[in-house]
Design a protein around this motif. Sequence first.
Motif, PDB file in Angstrom:
ATOM      1  N   ASP A 158      -4.259 -22.250 -26.344  1.00  0.00           N
ATOM      2  CA  ASP A 158      -3.109 -22.278 -25.400  1.00  0.00           C
ATOM      3  C   ASP A 158      -4.010 -23.157 -23.994  1.00  0.00           C
ATOM      4  O   ASP A 158      -2.551 -23.660 -24.019  1.00  0.00           O
ATOM      5  CB  ASP A 158      -2.546 -21.128 -25.282  1.00  0.00           C
ATOM      6  CG  ASP A 158      -2.218 -20.066 -26.354  1.00  0.00           C
ATOM      7  OD1 ASP A 158      -1.784 -20.960 -27.495  1.00  0.00           O
ATOM      8  OD2 ASP A 158      -1.476 -19.127 -26.196  1.00  0.00           O
ATOM      9  N   ASN A 159      -4.604 -23.129 -23.555  1.00  0.00           N
ATOM     10  CA  ASN A 159      -4.718 -23.311 -22.128  1.00  0.00           C
ATOM     11  C   ASN A 159      -5.115 -25.024 -22.250  1.00  0.00           C
ATOM     12  O   ASN A 159      -4.339 -26.028 -21.760  1.00  0.00           O
ATOM     13  CB  ASN A 159      -6.283 -22.923 -21.797  1.00  0.00           C
ATOM     14  CG  ASN A 159      -6.130 -21.799 -21.041  1.00  0.00           C
ATOM     15  OD1 ASN A 159      -5.156 -21.365 -20.543  1.00  0.00           O
ATOM     16  ND2 ASN A 159      -7.222 -21.297 -20.200  1.00  0.00           N
ATOM     17  N   ALA A 160      -6.088 -25.176 -23.757  1.00  0.00           N
ATOM     18  CA  ALA A 160      -6.191 -27.171 -24.217  1.00  0.00           C
ATOM     19  C   ALA A 160      -4.552 -27.662 -23.704  1.00  0.00           C
ATOM     20  O   ALA A 160      -4.837 -28.670 -23.701  1.00  0.00           O
ATOM     21  CB  ALA A 160      -7.064 -26.673 -25.229  1.00  0.00           C
ATOM     22  N   LYS A 162      -1.900 -26.367 -23.105  1.00  0.00           N
ATOM     23  CA  LYS A 162      -0.712 -26.315 -21.624  1.00  0.00           C
ATOM     24  C   LYS A 162      -1.397 -27.231 -20.557  1.00  0.00           C
ATOM     25  O   LYS A 162      -0.797 -28.613 -19.639  1.00  0.00           O
ATOM     26  CB  LYS A 162      -1.458 -24.958 -21.013  1.00  0.00           C
ATOM     27  CG  LYS A 162      -0.403 -24.859 -20.619  1.00  0.00           C
ATOM     28  CD  LYS A 162      -0.200 -22.904 -20.175  1.00  0.00           C
ATOM     29  CE  LYS A 162      -1.080 -22.257 -19.979  1.00  0.00           C
ATOM     30  NZ  LYS A 162      -2.123 -20.723 -19.512  1.00  0.00           N
ATOM     31  N   TYR A 163      -3.178 -27.805 -20.759  1.00  0.00           N
ATOM     32  CA  TYR A 163      -3.435 -28.640 -19.852  1.00  0.00           C
ATOM     33  C   TYR A 163      -3.683 -29.773 -19.962  1.00  0.00           C
ATOM     34  O   TYR A 163      -4.498 -30.631 -19.499  1.00  0.00           O
ATOM     35  CB  TYR A 163      -4.885 -27.732 -18.333  1.00  0.00           C
ATOM     36  CG  TYR A 163      -4.576 -26.296 -18.759  1.00  0.00           C
ATOM     37  CD1 TYR A 163      -3.189 -26.452 -17.254  1.00  0.00           C
ATOM     38  CD2 TYR A 163      -4.627 -25.127 -18.787  1.00  0.00           C
ATOM     39  CE1 TYR A 163      -3.118 -25.314 -16.631  1.00  0.00           C
ATOM     40  CE2 TYR A 163      -4.216 -24.228 -18.771  1.00  0.00           C
ATOM     41  CZ  TYR A 163      -3.548 -24.067 -16.898  1.00  0.00           C
ATOM     42  OH  TYR A 163      -3.033 -23.219 -16.559  1.00  0.00           O
ATOM     43  N   THR A 164      -3.051 -30.487 -21.374  1.00  0.00           N
ATOM     44  CA  THR A 164      -3.256 -31.795 -21.430  1.00  0.00           C
ATOM     45  C   THR A 164      -1.776 -32.371 -21.297  1.00  0.00           C
ATOM     46  O   THR A 164      -1.123 -32.093 -21.637  1.00  0.00           O
ATOM     47  CB  THR A 164      -3.634 -32.105 -23.290  1.00  0.00           C
ATOM     48  OG1 THR A 164      -2.717 -31.292 -23.914  1.00  0.00           O
ATOM     49  CG2 THR A 164      -4.679 -31.263 -23.669  1.00  0.00           C
ATOM     50  N   SER A 186     -12.455 -28.508 -27.483  1.00  0.00           N
ATOM     51  CA  SER A 186     -12.558 -29.665 -26.441  1.00  0.00           C
ATOM     52  C   SER A 186     -10.686 -29.773 -26.428  1.00  0.00           C
ATOM     53  O   SER A 186      -9.739 -29.784 -27.446  1.00  0.00           O
ATOM     54  CB  SER A 186     -13.171 -30.241 -27.016  1.00  0.00           C
ATOM     55  OG  SER A 186     -12.545 -30.711 -28.007  1.00  0.00           O
ATOM     56  N   ASP A 187     -10.576 -30.835 -25.316  1.00  0.00           N
ATOM     57  CA  ASP A 187      -9.369 -30.978 -25.184  1.00  0.00           C
ATOM     58  C   ASP A 187      -9.792 -32.767 -24.427  1.00  0.00           C
ATOM     59  O   ASP A 187     -10.468 -33.052 -23.514  1.00  0.00           O
ATOM     60  CB  ASP A 187      -8.363 -30.711 -24.803  1.00  0.00           C
ATOM     61  CG  ASP A 187      -9.066 -29.942 -22.635  1.00  0.00           C
ATOM     62  OD1 ASP A 187      -8.399 -31.119 -22.327  1.00  0.00           O
ATOM     63  OD2 ASP A 187      -8.691 -29.121 -22.714  1.00  0.00           O
ATOM     64  N   ASN A 188      -8.273 -33.157 -23.958  1.00  0.00           N
ATOM     65  CA  ASN A 188      -8.573 -34.989 -23.051  1.00  0.00           C
ATOM     66  C   ASN A 188      -7.242 -34.468 -22.015  1.00  0.00           C
ATOM     67  O   ASN A 188      -7.000 -35.268 -21.757  1.00  0.00           O
ATOM     68  CB  ASN A 188      -8.763 -35.780 -24.274  1.00  0.00           C
ATOM     69  CG  ASN A 188      -6.893 -36.532 -24.892  1.00  0.00           C
ATOM     70  OD1 ASN A 188      -6.654 -34.710 -24.925  1.00  0.00           O
ATOM     71  ND2 ASN A 188      -6.793 -37.016 -25.141  1.00  0.00           N
ATOM     72  N   GLY A 221      -5.998 -15.438 -19.432  1.00  0.00           N
ATOM     73  CA  GLY A 221      -6.486 -15.962 -20.207  1.00  0.00           C
ATOM     74  C   GLY A 221      -8.313 -15.756 -20.497  1.00  0.00           C
ATOM     75  O   GLY A 221      -8.482 -15.417 -20.503  1.00  0.00           O
ATOM     76  N   LEU A 222      -8.604 -16.629 -19.342  1.00  0.00           N
ATOM     77  CA  LEU A 222     -10.638 -16.823 -19.315  1.00  0.00           C
ATOM     78  C   LEU A 222     -10.865 -15.292 -19.183  1.00  0.00           C
ATOM     79  O   LEU A 222     -12.196 -15.072 -20.169  1.00  0.00           O
ATOM     80  CB  LEU A 222     -10.045 -17.923 -18.608  1.00  0.00           C
ATOM     81  CG  LEU A 222      -9.723 -19.640 -19.195  1.00  0.00           C
ATOM     82  CD1 LEU A 222     -10.495 -20.378 -18.465  1.00  0.00           C
ATOM     83  CD2 LEU A 222     -10.714 -19.535 -20.657  1.00  0.00           C
ATOM     84  N   SER A 223     -10.412 -15.013 -18.281  1.00  0.00           N
ATOM     85  CA  SER A 223     -10.669 -13.884 -17.973  1.00  0.00           C
ATOM     86  C   SER A 223     -11.513 -12.420 -19.177  1.00  0.00           C
ATOM     87  O   SER A 223     -12.713 -11.926 -19.496  1.00  0.00           O
ATOM     88  CB  SER A 223     -10.535 -12.779 -16.700  1.00  0.00           C
ATOM     89  OG  SER A 223      -9.237 -12.421 -17.070  1.00  0.00           O
TER      90      SER A 223
HETATM   91  P1  ADP Z   1      -4.011 -19.356 -17.006  1.00  0.00           P
HETATM   92  O1  ADP Z   1      -2.617 -18.560 -17.514  1.00  0.00           O
HETATM   93  O2  ADP Z   1      -3.223 -20.169 -15.711  1.00  0.00           O
HETATM   94  O3  ADP Z   1      -4.462 -20.786 -17.814  1.00  0.00           O
HETATM   95  P2  ADP Z   1      -6.781 -19.034 -17.522  1.00  0.00           P
HETATM   96  O4  ADP Z   1      -8.076 -17.608 -16.880  1.00  0.00           O
HETATM   97  O5  ADP Z   1      -6.566 -19.168 -19.120  1.00  0.00           O
HETATM   98  O6  ADP Z   1      -5.981 -18.740 -16.788  1.00  0.00           O
HETATM   99  O7  ADP Z   1      -6.942 -20.016 -16.914  1.00  0.00           O
HETATM  100  C1  ADP Z   1      -8.243 -20.329 -15.550  1.00  0.00           C
HETATM  101  C2  ADP Z   1      -7.786 -22.039 -14.939  1.00  0.00           C
HETATM  102  O8  ADP Z   1      -8.552 -22.544 -15.558  1.00  0.00           O
HETATM  103  C3  ADP Z   1      -5.721 -22.307 -15.319  1.00  0.00           C
HETATM  104  O9  ADP Z   1      -4.595 -21.517 -14.296  1.00  0.00           O
HETATM  105  C4  ADP Z   1      -6.518 -23.592 -15.237  1.00  0.00           C
HETATM  106  O10 ADP Z   1      -6.723 -23.824 -13.527  1.00  0.00           O
HETATM  107  C5  ADP Z   1      -7.693 -23.649 -15.505  1.00  0.00           C
HETATM  108  N1  ADP Z   1      -8.521 -24.264 -17.255  1.00  0.00           N
HETATM  109  C6  ADP Z   1      -8.255 -23.701 -18.062  1.00  0.00           C
HETATM  110  N2  ADP Z   1      -7.680 -23.841 -19.286  1.00  0.00           N
HETATM  111  C7  ADP Z   1      -7.889 -25.411 -18.780  1.00  0.00           C
HETATM  112  C8  ADP Z   1      -8.534 -26.743 -19.406  1.00  0.00           C
HETATM  113  N3  ADP Z   1      -8.328 -26.558 -21.099  1.00  0.00           N
HETATM  114  N4  ADP Z   1      -8.157 -27.886 -19.316  1.00  0.00           N
HETATM  115  C9  ADP Z   1      -7.890 -27.720 -17.502  1.00  0.00           C
HETATM  116  N5  ADP Z   1      -8.065 -26.963 -16.960  1.00  0.00           N
HETATM  117  C10 ADP Z   1      -8.076 -25.647 -17.662  1.00  0.00           C
END
Ligand code: ADP
Length: 256
Positions: A158-160, A162-164, A186-188, A221-223
């Motif tokens: 989801d993050n990958a 979201k942040y591409t 991985s993402d670009n 998410g990441l925590s």
């Molecule tokens: P969020 O729900 O805000 O995405 P996360 O704990 O999953 O929370 O991620 C923390 C922060 O790390 C995000 O707000 C974002 O700024 C950064 N981040 C996470 N994954 C990526 C990614 N793949 N590329 C760029 N930034 C990322």
Amino acid sequence: IIITTMVIFWLLSIMASLYLAAWTRRPVVAAFERQKSFVENASHELRTPLAILQNRLELLFQNPNATILDESENISESLQEVRNMRLLTSNLLNLARRDSGIKIEPEETGLPFFKSLFANYEMLAENAGKQFSGQVDLDENIMLDQALTKQLMTILFDNALKYTDDDGEVKISVQKLNNQLNIIVSDNGEGISDQDKKKVFDRFYRVDKARTRQKGGLGLGLSLAKQIVDAYKGKVSVEDNHPKGTRFNIRLRLEK
Ligand code: ADP
């Protein structure tokens, strides 16, 4: 001399016992501090969408003759805030449950588990106008907690996504090496600075609060991902992807 030595000895033993008492209480104090900042952060995160929602709803009442169409922006923004709060509360609930200890419940898992997960990811990526490719290298079935692994991989996917940017490309590779499962996502995309890499696993940490909020990010998410990896006695790390983007490496220790 004897009396002085005894007094010094007595003072030293008092100091040692005071230090020992403080030292043994340290984990309790640290846990309390963590809990306190968690509650503070959670309240703060809930206050923002509530304030926006209140504002938007008040605007709706200012013009009693307006139609739903006239107020569509206010209504859709309010709905977005309600969605944000729903996501936040369900993430908070997940974290609270996880805090009381994640129990790994492994089951026999093979290629079909990953294939069906990747089929979903492919669909989601396509809907978002992005590309996804998944690769699995598994020569035998493994014992894996499927629900937790799915949750973990989905957070990173989801993050990958979201942040591409629009032409974003997300890759996941899964490989079994001895008694470990290595997962690379991985993402670009925009990447994460070295300074932020150290903090992204902290609860509520977002690199760019305003921007990630727009994307529906809450910094949880990441925590949650880290907690799952910890329960597996595994490791998760983040590094730059070349030539651009982010790469998350996960190692899970597999049960025999
Ligand atoms: P969020 O729900 O805000 O995405 P996360 O704990 O999953 O929370 O991620 C923390 C922060 O790390 C995000 O707000 C974002 O700024 C950064 N981040 C996470 N994954 C990526 C990614 N793949 N590329 C760029 N930034 C990322």
